[in-house]
Design an enzyme around this catalytic site. Sequence first.
Site, PDB file in Angstrom:
ATOM      1  CG  PHE A 104      -0.345   0.385   2.514  1.00  0.00           C
ATOM      2  CD1 PHE A 104      -0.455   1.679   2.996  1.00  0.00           C
ATOM      3  CD2 PHE A 104       0.332  -0.554   3.285  1.00  0.00           C
ATOM      4  CE1 PHE A 104       0.098   2.038   4.215  1.00  0.00           C
ATOM      5  CE2 PHE A 104       0.881  -0.208   4.500  1.00  0.00           C
ATOM      6  CZ  PHE A 104       0.770   1.096   4.970  1.00  0.00           C
ATOM      7  CE  LYS A 105       3.724   1.572   4.784  1.00  0.00           C
ATOM      8  NZ  LYS A 105       4.988   1.300   5.428  1.00  0.00           N
ATOM      9  CG  ASP A 106       3.886   0.570  -4.486  1.00  0.00           C
ATOM     10  OD1 ASP A 106       5.053   0.973  -4.398  1.00  0.00           O
ATOM     11  OD2 ASP A 106       3.587  -0.627  -4.610  1.00  0.00           O
ATOM     12  CB  THR A 139       8.294   2.785   4.161  1.00  0.00           C
ATOM     13  OG1 THR A 139       6.990   2.876   4.717  1.00  0.00           O
ATOM     14  CG2 THR A 139       8.795   4.185   3.870  1.00  0.00           C
TER      15      THR A 139
END
Length: 764
Positions: A104-106, A139
Amino acid sequence: MKFLSTRNSKLKISAREAIVKGISDDGGLFVPESFPKFNIMENLNLKYTDLAHKILSLYLTDFDSNKLLEIIEKSYTSFEGEIAKVSYKKDFYLELYHGKTSAFKDFALCLLPNLLTYAKESLGIKEKTLILTATSGDTGKAALEGFYNTENIDILVLYPTEGVSAIQKKQMDSTDSLNSKVISIDGNFDDAQSAVKKIFNDNKIKNKLSEKNIYLSSANSINIGRLLPQIVYYFYAYADLVNSKKISGGDKISFCVPTGNFGDILAGYYAREMGLPIEKLIIASNSNNVLTEFFMSGLYDANKKLKKTISPSMDILVSSNLERLLYHKSSDSVVREKMKELAASRIFTFENEFPEFLCGYADEEETKNAIAKTFYEENYLIDPHTAVAKHIVDEFGLKNTVILSTASPYKFSTAVLSSLGEKVSQDEFENIDYLYKISGVKIPREIKKLKSKKIIHDNKINKDEIEDEVLKFANRGMRIAVPATSANIGPGFDSLGLALKLYNTSELKKSKDLKSFNENVKDNLTYKAYAHTFEIYGEKIVPIDFKLNSDIPMSRGLGSSATCVVIGIMAAFSVMNKKFDKKEILKIATKIEGHPDNVSPAIFGGITASILEDEEVYVEKFKVSDKIKFLALIPDFKLSTERAREVLPKSYNKKDVVFNISHLSLLILSLISGDENNLKAALQDKIHEPYRFKFIPEINEIEKIIGKSSAIAHYLSGSGSTIMILLKENDKESEEFIRGKLKKLSGEYKLIPLEIDDKGAFII
């Protein structure tokens, strides 16, 4: 919209300034001065990028609106298929792992670099930025990809050696961007994060960096530019539920979020404050359940021993973003007091109500059971972090709840297989293949590529050495990087060229030794191009030293001379303080090289078609299909361009010329589409390959080997001696087959997989 520090509400700065700084000088985190309202019912049918533009425009009010939309659309092109996807099983799963690093950090870290670059340019900031980031796994890689070869920005990532999965580690350590450094430390994530915060608050270090025109910023969620983009997918999920008739407009729903650093769920809190109908935000912790205990008791105790779990991205005891929530629930004076207590004793109490939140946690056995239960009962594969949230949803019997699925199960294949009761291998990639076999779930493209990538970073330090490593990394001088090129692609003689992820780099230093400089100008192509550029503009030459680091083999048809020319010209532009106009650089480079097919992709990246006419260069860049990958077969002998040119005939018959023209047209379209059969036909050439292939010993045997493999086609790169081989994207066997057969030949050959470089030459 202004942004305040959590430790000084009187400080008010713009969004651009907040993104550039990352963290306030007083150690606080930036928060918006208010929460703008947004009605999702009026925006149900927006595509993701348009929704992001509308929401972010409410916060980034000092960004040009059209430019912001351009940045958003550019940033999200790296996602596979849908950007965000809601899967409807027994529960609702918001899949947030279809970006480049499968986590999800993308969502934020594909966007942050472009926001930061725009902010710097529009504020007139010319100093170099050093991105300093601590990571618990996801991250780091997302930041490395986001800032991949970004001009005038360096990035240093710290991760705990034993605190990430094998895939997370390989993703980070194989990063080949030239502006990056990855270091593992002997501590845990909290040690890395504490060291980063300490450096941000150390004026002595910041002054040392300032003397070199470098300033610090962060890609962690302490940067408000990381947090804001995550608000969007909460609204997007709600719209999807309404459009899919799972709920009616205005119905309240809940979100269950696996979290360790509190950033992802805080974005949900911001969405709720903006008017999204959210009943509850459920904090899902693993065995490191400091957040759960805090929300239940008001006691935040980070003195516990950190437990290593199968959900490592949540193995965190000090949750940075909690500081923002404390501010929203109290005041800057309270935050200062609590953060002072946390720094001194790693413990504080906070008496307040949190009616928006529920919390729970899952231990290791409960996490594994959730993975197995979801797979066997719902036919749905989840990773351990998502499983923590799934356990809590089931335990509480929650309805109308969206589970945030934060990472691909293939990033944790060993843990997932073990949870399913399957035997696991010591080889993570064997586990990935087996997990695919039993589940049929598509393996993300970038994870498939990971197996063949070599380790670039192998740095391990003690946690007390972090400060020295940061200063050492920052002390590097200005560098120019230029990619290798493969020109004369099949029938694309002197017109078609491709940039590859193999680089010549040079560090620049001004010189007082005029005599040595003048000697270098006589004999060295880089110095010649540098001096020639000054002469073109009628400016006095400033002596300079080039410290060249060459990874591109010379006289092998991979554009090594073109890189030297481009480095020299770009260095001259930099010293003369000229704007980096790539078309102007191309024009000068073409005059030196004689034709543009090698220098054009070196400057622009990707694949380019170019022509020289009346001293003007015309160029078009296009994208090669992801269905194709490239192998460079490099013989152990040089072939000079001069010799390769001499062998060509002075004239050609009409039939051969027409043959090449027709094949070149089909080749360009086939490279774009990835059509295998068309590529086989289109890569044939009658202008230069029939004459130049004769220079390569054992060429007949080499072509037989390639022909017996499943390779699509091959061509002579440049004037040779390298042969470029095109394979299907999922072809794993051909490389090993060709490599094995080459060993039986008498000559020495290297076989190197090379990805396309889409950026071209750049300065760090």
